[in-house]
Each structure stands twice: as structure tokens, then as C-alpha cells.
Motif scaffolding. Structure first.
Motif, PDB file in Angstrom:
ATOM      1  N   ARG A  18      43.191  47.619  39.194  1.00 27.79           N
ATOM      2  CA  ARG A  18      42.081  46.665  39.169  1.00 27.79           C
ATOM      3  C   ARG A  18      42.457  45.444  39.990  1.00 27.79           C
ATOM      4  O   ARG A  18      43.628  45.101  40.098  1.00 27.79           O
ATOM      5  CB  ARG A  18      41.792  46.242  37.733  1.00 27.79           C
ATOM      6  N   SER A  20      43.254  41.693  40.839  1.00 29.26           N
ATOM      7  CA  SER A  20      43.876  40.653  40.030  1.00 29.26           C
ATOM      8  C   SER A  20      42.862  39.564  39.724  1.00 29.26           C
ATOM      9  O   SER A  20      42.280  38.965  40.626  1.00 29.26           O
ATOM     10  CB  SER A  20      45.066  40.070  40.782  1.00 29.26           C
ATOM     11  N   LYS A  22      43.669  36.861  37.868  1.00 28.00           N
ATOM     12  CA  LYS A  22      44.431  35.626  37.688  1.00 28.00           C
ATOM     13  C   LYS A  22      44.046  34.920  36.393  1.00 28.00           C
ATOM     14  O   LYS A  22      43.800  33.724  36.367  1.00 28.00           O
ATOM     15  CB  LYS A  22      44.250  34.699  38.874  1.00 28.00           C
ATOM     16  N   SER A  25      47.639  35.212  30.335  1.00 31.15           N
ATOM     17  CA  SER A  25      47.941  36.158  29.276  1.00 31.15           C
ATOM     18  C   SER A  25      48.189  35.409  27.977  1.00 31.15           C
ATOM     19  O   SER A  25      48.318  34.179  27.958  1.00 31.15           O
ATOM     20  CB  SER A  25      49.172  36.982  29.639  1.00 31.15           C
TER      21      SER A  25
END
Length: 67
Positions: A18, A20, A22, A25
Motif C-alpha cells: 500500500r 505510505s 505517513k 503508529s
């Protein structure tokens, strides 16, 4: 032929990578919160001013002297 969004690698069907996005997390967010908390513990958030005792103020103003 693999379905759309997949490709074949050594006879195994794999999902296409996929793009990125950005996004942060969960570990990154936890680390940022920990850094802010530690910063507050070590340096404080501008509360370094010593507590100044407040002079007692009457809750009702004194009547003006008439003369």
C-alpha cells in the motif's frame, strides 16, 4: 492469474504494498506522550515561579468615611 491488488511471488499470492500514508503508529504516539510527561517532570511547564502569599482582602469593601 491473481486477483486485483495481489501479485505472485514464487508461486505464492501476495498483497500489493500500500502507498505510505505517513500516519503515526501507536508506539509513536505513546513515545510522544512519554516525552511530554518526562519534560514536565524534569523541566516543568512554566510553574517555576515561587508561590506568593496572597494578602487577605476583605470580601466587602469598607464604607467610605463621610465627613
Amino acid at each position: 492469474m491473481p486477483p486485483e491488488g495481489f501479485h505472485v511471488v514464487r508461486r505464492h499470492v501476495r498483497r500489493n504494498p500500500r502507498p505510505s500514508a505517513k500516519k503515526l503508529s501507536g508506539w509513536t504516539i505513546a513515545a510522544l506522550i512519554a516525552v511530554v510527561w518526562l519534560w514536565g517532570q524534569v523541566f516543568g511547564f512554566g510553574e517555576a515561579d515561587p508561590a506568593q502569599p496572597s494578602s487577605p482582602q476583605p470580601s466587602v469593601s469598607a464604607p467610605a468615611a463621610r465627613g
